[in-house]
Design a protein around this motif. Structure first.
Motif, mmCIF file in Angstrom:
data_model
loop_
_atom_site.group_PDB
_atom_site.id
_atom_site.type_symbol
_atom_site.label_atom_id
_atom_site.label_comp_id
_atom_site.label_asym_id
_atom_site.label_seq_id
_atom_site.Cartn_x
_atom_site.Cartn_y
_atom_site.Cartn_z
ATOM 1 N N UNK A 197 41.825 2.030 66.645
ATOM 2 C CA UNK A 197 41.377 1.601 65.324
ATOM 3 C C UNK A 197 41.702 2.621 64.237
ATOM 4 N N UNK A 198 41.599 3.915 64.569
ATOM 5 C CA UNK A 198 41.866 4.933 63.550
ATOM 6 C C UNK A 198 43.342 4.950 63.152
ATOM 7 N N UNK A 199 44.225 4.880 64.142
ATOM 8 C CA UNK A 199 45.656 4.837 63.838
ATOM 9 C C UNK A 199 46.006 3.567 63.062
ATOM 10 N N UNK A 200 45.352 2.468 63.408
ATOM 11 C CA UNK A 200 45.588 1.221 62.684
ATOM 12 C C UNK A 200 45.135 1.341 61.237
ATOM 13 N N UNK A 201 43.972 1.981 61.031
ATOM 14 C CA UNK A 201 43.501 2.183 59.659
ATOM 15 C C UNK A 201 44.475 3.031 58.854
ATOM 16 N N UNK A 202 45.010 4.086 59.452
ATOM 17 C CA UNK A 202 45.972 4.934 58.737
ATOM 18 C C UNK A 202 47.223 4.156 58.360
ATOM 19 N N UNK A 203 47.696 3.312 59.262
ATOM 20 C CA UNK A 203 48.858 2.470 58.950
ATOM 21 C C UNK A 203 48.527 1.526 57.795
ATOM 22 N N UNK A 204 47.354 0.894 57.857
ATOM 23 C CA UNK A 204 46.950 -0.023 56.787
ATOM 24 C C UNK A 204 46.760 0.685 55.464
ATOM 25 N N UNK A 205 46.166 1.878 55.504
ATOM 26 C CA UNK A 205 45.951 2.637 54.277
ATOM 27 C C UNK A 205 47.280 3.015 53.635
ATOM 28 N N UNK A 206 48.199 3.532 54.429
ATOM 29 C CA UNK A 206 49.492 3.940 53.878
ATOM 30 C C UNK A 206 50.274 2.735 53.360
ATOM 31 N N UNK A 207 50.233 1.630 54.102
ATOM 32 C CA UNK A 207 50.958 0.435 53.659
ATOM 33 C C UNK A 207 50.367 -0.113 52.365
ATOM 34 N N UNK A 208 49.046 -0.116 52.257
ATOM 35 C CA UNK A 208 48.385 -0.671 51.066
ATOM 36 C C UNK A 208 48.626 0.196 49.840
ATOM 37 N N UNK A 209 48.426 1.497 49.978
ATOM 38 C CA UNK A 209 48.613 2.400 48.841
ATOM 39 C C UNK A 209 50.078 2.431 48.424
ATOM 40 N N UNK A 210 50.986 2.497 49.408
ATOM 41 C CA UNK A 210 52.408 2.500 49.087
ATOM 42 C C UNK A 210 52.837 1.227 48.381
ATOM 43 N N UNK A 211 52.357 0.077 48.880
ATOM 44 C CA UNK A 211 52.704 -1.189 48.245
ATOM 45 C C UNK A 211 52.123 -1.272 46.839
ATOM 46 N N UNK A 212 50.895 -0.750 46.651
ATOM 47 C CA UNK A 212 50.281 -0.770 45.324
ATOM 48 C C UNK A 212 51.067 0.044 44.322
ATOM 49 N N UNK A 213 51.490 1.243 44.731
ATOM 50 C CA UNK A 213 52.286 2.089 43.828
ATOM 51 C C UNK A 213 53.613 1.411 43.508
ATOM 52 N N UNK A 214 54.261 0.864 44.528
ATOM 53 C CA UNK A 214 55.557 0.214 44.321
ATOM 54 C C UNK A 214 55.445 -0.991 43.395
ATOM 55 N N UNK A 215 54.463 -1.853 43.646
ATOM 56 C CA UNK A 215 54.293 -3.048 42.818
ATOM 57 C C UNK A 215 53.904 -2.684 41.390
ATOM 58 N N UNK A 216 53.047 -1.671 41.247
ATOM 59 C CA UNK A 216 52.624 -1.268 39.909
ATOM 60 C C UNK A 216 53.779 -0.759 39.077
#
Length: 327
Positions: free
Chosen positions: A210-229
């Motif tokens: 679960x922790x590794x999955x959260x890190x993947x989700x966090x990085x994907x979400x923040x990265x996508x947010x910066x890119x889209x913004x």
């Protein structure tokens, strides 16, 4: 900062002389006229008819100021003491125009109504403190005039903003809100909710951690947010398209993209894999139905069609992530 909050270093209203009360009234009318003109300037490009209403209100404030200055000249001479509302403890405050931007018509009108109510209370209190008959009469007249500004605003609106213009302006304001906030925010929410499904659930089923999955989700979400913004802000300055400030659109798109991904990444902070995954899947369907609702509410997409498109697309991406993770 503390002096502004607790009133340190300010005069009490009761300590003001009649000359200082007049000076305070003059500076308040000057501020009111400037604020109304700022409102008019902020509305003029999109709502020229409503801007004329605030031009008229500013002219009325100018007339009040001229009457007060003439009275001060007769009673106290040419020198007007420098005293403003921020110098008096408990005196009403007026927000500058940049604090009420974007200048939505309803927001500006409600702010103007509050300004007039505050001014009426001030003039009534000032008149009660004054012994001079001419000063007391003028302050009382101004209190009545401020109370009557609501009817003045209505007369100005009837002249400059008839019903058909009001409908047109309301439609234009709603359209601008959709173009500046809803459309980029919805695009971001869709991208964040759907595009992160595959990597998050692939990581979840591949690692069972679960922790590794959260890190993947966090990085994907923040990265996508910066890119889209950045993409939203950079590709259109809004001048020709009329879509509004690129900064506002970029923030709306970037924040909602990150929110869309984090929604189903955060459950993986729960250490129990099956529980975290069940909650994450439930969050995904809530997100997809929320997207369908927003499309129906603001983009006028038929709800069933929006739900079918979004839920079907999201389910396919979710299934792809699960299959890849189990490969």
């Amino acid at each position: 900062m503390l002096s502004r909050v607790f009133g340190f270093g300010r005069r009490s209203f009761d300590s003001l002389s009649e000359q200082e009360i007049l000076a305070l009234a003059i500076s308040s009318e000057e501020d009111g006229a400037r604020i109304y003109r700022a409102y008019a300037d902020g509305l003029r490009d999109q709502f020229p008819n409503s801007a004329k209403v605030f031009d008229g209100m500013a002219e009325e404030e100018d007339r009040h100021r001229a009457s007060l200055i003439e009275l001060h000249r007769k009673r106290f001479g040419e020198r007007i003491p420098l005293i403003r509302r921020e110098h008096v403890r408990g005196f009403y405050e007026r927000k500058p125009d940049w604090l009420v931007r974007p200048l939505g018509i309803d927001k500006v009108r409600s702010q103007a109504e509050e300004m007039e109510r505050q001014a009426e209370r001030f003039y009534a209190a000032a008149a009660a403190r004054t012994a001079d008959a001419s000063t007391r009469k003028l302050l009382g007249d101004l209190a009545a005039a401020e109370k009557g500004h609501e009817s003045l605003a209505r007369r100005l609106e009837a002249r400059h903003v008839p019903e058909d213009v009001q409908v047109e302006e309301a439609h234009a304001e709603r359209r601008q809100f959709i173009l500046t906030y809803v459309q980029p925010g919805l695009a971001g929410l869709m991208d964040g909710s759907v595009s992160t499904l595959a990597p998050i659930f692939a990581a979840a089923f591949a690692t069972q951690d679960t922790w590794q999955t959260f890190l993947v989700g966090l990085s994907a979400s923040v990265g996508a947010g910066i890119s889209m913004g950045f993409t939203e802000a950079a590709h259109d300055d809004g001048k020709l398209s009329g879509r509004g400030s690129p900064v506002k659109r970029g923030l709306a798109s970037g924040i909602m993209t990150a929110v869309g991904g984090l929604g189903h990444a955060l459950p993986y902070l729960i250490p129990h894999f099956a529980t975290a995954t069940a909650i994450a899947v439930a969050v995904v369907f809530v997100e997809l139905w929320a997207i369908a609702f927003i499309q129906n509410r603001y983009m006028e997409t038929p709800f069933l069609r929006a739900a079918f498109q979004v839920v079907l697309g999201g389910s396919l991406v979710l299934a792809a992530g699960v299959l890849i993770g189990n490969a």
